[in-house]
Design a protein around this motif. Structure first.
Motif: not given
Length: 170
Positions: A15, A17-21, A79, A85, A89
């Motif tokens: 994860t 910055n809050g996104e799955a990569v 994470t 990020g 946020s």
């Protein structure tokens, strides 16, 4: 037994910055290079590449780490948060405002690492964040421009404002 080629790539998923990569990462690529080169996150500054200057500080599972000392493959399942990020946020907006108001940045090279380090310190709402604690927290981040006083002032101001908001809300 033959050793693995340093160019061998590994699949990683984490994860960011809050996104799955997902990415394919050479075995010896540092996380800082992965974040900058593959994901375009240039707030991760690669200064000394020995973990001394703190310019590449990021959060991995909520803890400050040096992206130049961590391999990209080690991020698998973690994470990861960068200054980008934390900015997106809104978690460090008040801290960034304090850095600006207190003139706690000049050339800006150390600023992302300082902000990430301060974010980790201020994430613990029970911490007093005294000037001594702030100085200890940022002691691994080099700044050649400001002399640190303004940086400590900005972090202390933010800590106090957050503490006052929490007390008012209670």
């Amino acid at each position: 037994m033959a050793s693995e080629s340093p160019d061998h790539e590994h699949a990683v998923a984490f994860t960011l910055n809050g996104e799955a990569v997902r990415a394919r990462v050479p075995a010896r690529m540092h996380l800082g290079d992965l974040l900058r080169g593959t994901f375009g996150l240039t707030g991760v500054h690669l200064g000394c590449e020995h973990g001394v200057c703190g310019a590449c500080t990021i959060l991995v599972d909520g803890r400050a780490v040096r992206a130049c000392l961590m391999l990209g493959v080690q991020a698998d399942g973690a994470t990861v948060e960068t200054v980008e990020g934390l900015t997106e946020s809104g978690r460090i907006g008040d801290l960034q405002d304090a850095f600006h108001a207190r003139n706690a940045l000049q050339c800006g090279y150390c600023t992302p690492g300082m902000l990430v380090t301060a974010a980790e310190l201020l994430a613990d709402e029970t911490a007093a964040a005294s000037r001594e604690e702030i100085r200890a927290a940022i002691s691994g981040n080099y700044c050649r421009c400001t002399g640190y006083h303004a940086i400590v002032d900005a972090i202390a101001t933010t800590a106090e404002a957050r503490r006052n908001r929490r007390e008012t809300a209670e």
